[in-house]
Scaffold this motif. Structure first.
Motif, PDB file in Angstrom:
ATOM      1  N   PHE A 188       0.858  -1.189   0.000  1.00 27.20           N
ATOM      2  CA  PHE A 188       0.000   0.000   0.000  1.00 27.20           C
ATOM      3  C   PHE A 188       0.894   1.239   0.000  1.00 27.20           C
ATOM      4  CE2 PHE A 188      -2.772   3.287   1.675  1.00 27.20           C
ATOM      5  CZ  PHE A 188      -3.987   2.987   1.074  1.00 27.20           C
ATOM      6  N   PRO A 189       0.807   2.103  -1.018  1.00 28.45           N
ATOM      7  CA  PRO A 189       1.721   3.250  -1.121  1.00 28.45           C
ATOM      8  C   PRO A 189       1.474   4.281  -0.027  1.00 28.45           C
ATOM      9  CG  PRO A 189       0.013   3.372  -2.804  1.00 28.45           C
ATOM     10  CD  PRO A 189      -0.145   2.040  -2.135  1.00 28.45           C
ATOM     11  N   ARG A 190       2.578   4.838   0.459  1.00 26.14           N
ATOM     12  CA  ARG A 190       2.488   5.851   1.507  1.00 26.14           C
ATOM     13  C   ARG A 190       3.231   7.113   1.073  1.00 26.14           C
ATOM     14  NH1 ARG A 190       0.705   3.337   6.133  1.00 26.14           N
ATOM     15  NH2 ARG A 190       0.851   1.051   6.131  1.00 26.14           N
ATOM     16  N   GLY A 191       2.702   8.266   1.430  1.00 31.30           N
ATOM     17  CA  GLY A 191       3.363   9.527   1.142  1.00 31.30           C
ATOM     18  C   GLY A 191       3.668   9.698  -0.337  1.00 31.30           C
ATOM     19  N   GLY A 192       4.973   9.891  -0.640  1.00 30.47           N
ATOM     20  CA  GLY A 192       5.398  10.094  -2.013  1.00 30.47           C
ATOM     21  C   GLY A 192       5.217   8.875  -2.893  1.00 30.47           C
ATOM     22  N   GLN A 193       5.117   7.680  -2.272  1.00 30.43           N
ATOM     23  CA  GLN A 193       4.917   6.462  -3.056  1.00 30.43           C
ATOM     24  C   GLN A 193       3.600   6.494  -3.812  1.00 30.43           C
ATOM     25  OE1 GLN A 193       5.211   3.424  -0.058  1.00 30.43           O
ATOM     26  NE2 GLN A 193       7.429   3.246  -0.266  1.00 30.43           N
ATOM     27  N   LEU A 194       2.588   7.112  -3.225  1.00 31.84           N
ATOM     28  CA  LEU A 194       1.280   7.182  -3.877  1.00 31.84           C
ATOM     29  C   LEU A 194       1.367   7.979  -5.172  1.00 31.84           C
ATOM     30  CD1 LEU A 194      -1.724   6.574  -3.895  1.00 31.84           C
ATOM     31  CD2 LEU A 194      -2.090   8.573  -2.439  1.00 31.84           C
ATOM     32  N   ALA A 195       2.071   9.093  -5.140  1.00 34.67           N
ATOM     33  CA  ALA A 195       2.244   9.900  -6.349  1.00 34.67           C
ATOM     34  C   ALA A 195       3.014   9.129  -7.408  1.00 34.67           C
ATOM     35  CB  ALA A 195       2.961  11.203  -6.009  1.00 34.67           C
ATOM     36  N   GLU A 196       4.041   8.375  -6.983  1.00 28.62           N
ATOM     37  CA  GLU A 196       4.818   7.571  -7.918  1.00 28.62           C
ATOM     38  C   GLU A 196       3.966   6.463  -8.535  1.00 28.62           C
ATOM     39  OE1 GLU A 196       7.898   5.917 -10.164  1.00 28.62           O
ATOM     40  OE2 GLU A 196       7.569   7.908  -9.299  1.00 28.62           O
ATOM     41  N   ALA A 197       3.121   5.823  -7.721  1.00 31.20           N
ATOM     42  CA  ALA A 197       2.241   4.768  -8.239  1.00 31.20           C
ATOM     43  C   ALA A 197       1.270   5.335  -9.270  1.00 31.20           C
ATOM     44  CB  ALA A 197       1.479   4.119  -7.088  1.00 31.20           C
ATOM     45  N   LYS A 198       0.742   6.518  -8.991  1.00 25.58           N
ATOM     46  CA  LYS A 198      -0.171   7.157  -9.938  1.00 25.58           C
ATOM     47  C   LYS A 198       0.561   7.535 -11.228  1.00 25.58           C
ATOM     48  CE  LYS A 198      -3.402   9.028  -6.498  1.00 25.58           C
ATOM     49  NZ  LYS A 198      -3.982  10.250  -5.894  1.00 25.58           N
ATOM     50  N   ARG A 199       1.825   7.995 -11.088  1.00 25.75           N
ATOM     51  CA  ARG A 199       2.596   8.368 -12.271  1.00 25.75           C
ATOM     52  C   ARG A 199       2.863   7.157 -13.165  1.00 25.75           C
ATOM     53  NH1 ARG A 199       7.184   7.800 -14.381  1.00 25.75           N
ATOM     54  NH2 ARG A 199       7.911   6.517 -12.657  1.00 25.75           N
ATOM     55  N   ARG A 200       3.248   6.026 -12.541  1.00 29.16           N
ATOM     56  CA  ARG A 200       3.509   4.813 -13.321  1.00 29.16           C
ATOM     57  C   ARG A 200       2.250   4.343 -14.035  1.00 29.16           C
ATOM     58  NH1 ARG A 200       6.485   3.153  -8.711  1.00 29.16           N
ATOM     59  NH2 ARG A 200       4.697   1.863  -8.099  1.00 29.16           N
ATOM     60  N   ALA A 201       1.127   4.367 -13.311  1.00 25.84           N
ATOM     61  CA  ALA A 201      -0.121   3.919 -13.926  1.00 25.84           C
ATOM     62  C   ALA A 201      -0.507   4.811 -15.107  1.00 25.84           C
ATOM     63  CB  ALA A 201      -1.244   3.909 -12.886  1.00 25.84           C
ATOM     64  N   ALA A 202      -0.145   6.115 -15.020  1.00 24.57           N
ATOM     65  CA  ALA A 202      -0.519   7.059 -16.081  1.00 24.57           C
ATOM     66  C   ALA A 202       0.309   6.891 -17.347  1.00 24.57           C
ATOM     67  CB  ALA A 202      -0.395   8.489 -15.561  1.00 24.57           C
ATOM     68  N   THR A 203       1.412   6.098 -17.300  1.00 26.26           N
ATOM     69  CA  THR A 203       2.224   5.918 -18.504  1.00 26.26           C
ATOM     70  C   THR A 203       1.499   5.105 -19.569  1.00 26.26           C
ATOM     71  OG1 THR A 203       3.331   3.948 -17.608  1.00 26.26           O
ATOM     72  CG2 THR A 203       4.372   6.086 -17.186  1.00 26.26           C
ATOM     73  N   VAL A 204       0.440   4.417 -19.177  1.00 29.18           N
ATOM     74  CA  VAL A 204      -0.398   3.712 -20.156  1.00 29.18           C
ATOM     75  C   VAL A 204      -1.813   4.272 -20.011  1.00 29.18           C
ATOM     76  CG1 VAL A 204      -1.151   1.498 -21.082  1.00 29.18           C
ATOM     77  CG2 VAL A 204       1.031   1.656 -19.855  1.00 29.18           C
ATOM     78  N   PRO A 205      -2.149   5.348 -20.717  1.00 29.08           N
ATOM     79  CA  PRO A 205      -3.460   5.972 -20.571  1.00 29.08           C
ATOM     80  C   PRO A 205      -4.593   5.007 -20.946  1.00 29.08           C
ATOM     81  CG  PRO A 205      -1.949   7.383 -21.806  1.00 29.08           C
ATOM     82  CD  PRO A 205      -1.290   6.048 -21.687  1.00 29.08           C
ATOM     83  N   PHE A 206      -5.748   5.297 -20.390  1.00 29.89           N
ATOM     84  CA  PHE A 206      -6.899   4.432 -20.659  1.00 29.89           C
ATOM     85  C   PHE A 206      -7.235   4.389 -22.140  1.00 29.89           C
ATOM     86  CE2 PHE A 206     -11.482   3.466 -20.799  1.00 29.89           C
ATOM     87  CZ  PHE A 206     -11.470   2.251 -20.116  1.00 29.89           C
ATOM     88  N   ARG A 207      -7.008   5.497 -22.858  1.00 26.02           N
ATOM     89  CA  ARG A 207      -7.304   5.494 -24.298  1.00 26.02           C
ATOM     90  C   ARG A 207      -6.425   4.482 -25.035  1.00 26.02           C
ATOM     91  NH1 ARG A 207      -4.419  10.200 -23.407  1.00 26.02           N
ATOM     92  NH2 ARG A 207      -2.400  10.331 -24.490  1.00 26.02           N
ATOM     93  N   ASN A 208      -5.180   4.298 -24.581  1.00 26.04           N
ATOM     94  CA  ASN A 208      -4.300   3.318 -25.211  1.00 26.04           C
ATOM     95  C   ASN A 208      -4.763   1.895 -24.928  1.00 26.04           C
ATOM     96  OD1 ASN A 208      -2.906   5.639 -25.750  1.00 26.04           O
ATOM     97  ND2 ASN A 208      -0.911   4.886 -25.057  1.00 26.04           N
ATOM     98  N   ILE A 209      -5.347   1.709 -23.776  1.00 24.02           N
ATOM     99  CA  ILE A 209      -5.866   0.383 -23.414  1.00 24.02           C
ATOM    100  C   ILE A 209      -7.111   0.060 -24.231  1.00 24.02           C
ATOM    101  CG2 ILE A 209      -6.952  -0.925 -21.545  1.00 24.02           C
ATOM    102  CD1 ILE A 209      -5.094   0.598 -19.604  1.00 24.02           C
ATOM    103  N   ILE A 210      -8.045   0.968 -24.256  1.00 23.68           N
ATOM    104  CA  ILE A 210      -9.348   0.679 -24.867  1.00 23.68           C
ATOM    105  C   ILE A 210      -9.274   0.655 -26.390  1.00 23.68           C
ATOM    106  CG2 ILE A 210     -10.306   2.997 -25.129  1.00 23.68           C
ATOM    107  CD1 ILE A 210     -12.040  -0.070 -23.546  1.00 23.68           C
ATOM    108  N   THR A 211      -8.189   1.208 -26.975  1.00 25.08           N
ATOM    109  CA  THR A 211      -8.050   1.168 -28.437  1.00 25.08           C
ATOM    110  C   THR A 211      -7.101   0.059 -28.901  1.00 25.08           C
ATOM    111  OG1 THR A 211      -6.272   2.832 -28.336  1.00 25.08           O
ATOM    112  CG2 THR A 211      -8.530   3.630 -28.693  1.00 25.08           C
ATOM    113  N   SER A 212      -6.572  -0.727 -27.993  1.00 24.98           N
ATOM    114  CA  SER A 212      -5.624  -1.782 -28.351  1.00 24.98           C
ATOM    115  C   SER A 212      -6.349  -3.025 -28.867  1.00 24.98           C
ATOM    116  CB  SER A 212      -4.782  -2.165 -27.131  1.00 24.98           C
ATOM    117  OG  SER A 212      -4.089  -3.367 -27.361  1.00 24.98           O
TER     118      SER A 212
END
Length: 413
Positions: A188-212
């Motif tokens: 479970f991410p804490r502090g700055g880890q949460l921002a990093e987890a969100k950043r990593r997840a954002a490297t594959v936007p939902f539009r790239n997933i749904i159009t694959s």
């Protein structure tokens, strides 16, 4: 692989086994006359009840995937696990159909966490050369859960009553939480880890997933694969009782053999594909070959529908589902791990398992309606074969590495 990795992998297999046991127990109930009479259910009502879990399961998949990509596996899984066990137990105290329907829907929504969380853990902790075996063991868990749930539920219903069946199958699973909380590393991410987890997840936007095309291929393949599985989970005991003349306990036993068969074949096929890949075979082509062989073998269910001999009907009932085991681990490894970038595992699995949930809802409700209008299980089984053909074609055409969801490095900035 370390002992901790093996331990968590086995816990994930046990967790999915409990999930499938809780969702499958309803099949024995809707084949039980006192249960049917208590809620005054028609074939349509039985189909609706069997499908309740799957509709909510489908609706919660994408939110569940989004959660595990950002908040890890351990804590979200533990919360949802406890919720579905309690909801299963509470199904036994419902006195009206709508209450029972809502409890089953709650079980489905909570169980939506299982696949995104499990495959995210596999992608980040298991190397490719072990992926087939690891997911084969995981698939073994859900098949064994299905295999043991129906005969166990039937035995409890026959010896006690349906209320006890829900209470026992629901509350017994809570024991699993003890080793899970003790063994699994807190991610479970804490502090700055949460921002990093969100950043990593954002490297594959939902539009790239749904159009694959790979994601859509996985959606179709998983829908068609799951349709057969969920038909058997929901309707196999009723088919064996009503069309083949078996007792409720006998139907549970033969349902066990069918799901035990697919579980064993799934592990063996995953291990076999891993060995071929380790020796230099292309991972995508190898796993696709196993998926196609599994879909072709599963189509033999049609032989069982049209034979008049009980022995052959039971043989093809077991053999067809066992053949599908060739596809189980390799399909899951291909569409949820091998062809998917790591930052998007949870969300992609969530998207794809919307199809699995919808297939369960459709298999339960459509089969109930087809049974109602035709008076026979032949038509529901014919529909299974059509879906198997569509799934095989989608596997051949859409599952290509160059069509995987794209990672956008700019999102990391």
């Amino acid at each position: 692989m370390t002992s901790r990795q093996w331990g968590v992998m086995l816990l994930l297999a046990l967790g999915v086994m409990i999930a499938y046991a809780d969702r499958t127990s309803i099949a024995a109930a809707i084949a039980n006359k006192p249960f049917i009479e208590h809620f005054r259910m028609t074939g349509v009502h039985r189909g609706l009840l069997g499908s309740a879990l799957f509709w909510s399961y489908a609706a919660a998949q994408i939110p569940a995937g989004w959660v595990v990509d950002r908040f890890g596996v351990k804590v979200p899984y533990a919360i949802c696990f406890g919720l579905w066990c309690v909801a299963t137990a509470l199904s036994g105290v419902m006195t009206v159909f709508i209450g029972l329907f809502l409890m089953r829907a709650l079980v489905g929504a909570a169980e939506a966490i299982v696949m995104p969380a499990s495959y995210r853990w596999f992608r980040h902790n298991i190397p490719e050369r072990h992926t087939g075996l690891a997911i084969g063991i995981f698939a073994f868990g859900n098949k064994v859960g299905t295999a043991i749930a129906t005969p166990l539920a039937a035995w409890i219903i026959v010896n006690w009553e349906w209320q006890a069946m829900f209470a026992i199958t629901g509350l017994a699973g809570l024991v699993w939480l003890v080793p899970w909380l003790a063994l699994v590393k807190n991610d479970f991410p804490r502090g700055g880890q949460l921002a990093e987890a969100k950043r990593r997840a954002a490297t594959v936007p939902f539009r790239n997933i749904i159009t694959s095309p790979v994601v859509w291929g996985g959606i179709v393949v998983n829908f068609c694969y799951s349709y057969f599985i969920f038909y058997c989970m929901t309707w196999m005991p009723s088919y064996l009782v009503e069309q083949r003349g078996l007792s409720l306990e006998q139907s549970g036993l033969y349902t066990f053999f069918s799901f035990a068969g697919i579980a064993i074949v799934a592990v063996a096929a995953g291990w076999w594909a891993d060995r071929l890949i380790e020796r230099g075979a292309d991972a995508v082509r190898t796993r696709k070959a196993f998926v196609l062989a599994g879909f072709l073998g599963a189509a033999t269910v049609l032989f069982g529908a049209y034979t008049q001999d009980l022995g052959w009907a039971l043989f093809w009932n077991i053999a067809s589902l066992s053949f599908l085991g060739l596809a189980s681990a390799n399909n899951l490894a291909l569409t949820k791990v091998t062809l998917i970038p790591p930052p998007a595992i949870g969300l992609v699995v969530g998207v794809q398992h919307v199809a699995a949930g919808l297939s369960g809802g459709l298999a339960a409700s459509l089969s109930g309606w087809l049974l109602h209008v035709s008076g026979s299980y032949d038509l529901p089984i014919q529909v299974i074969v059509v879906f198997l053909a569509v799934g095989a074609a989608s596997c051949m055409i859409l599952l290509r590495p160059e069509w995987s969801p794209k990672v956008e490095s700019a999102a990391a900035g």
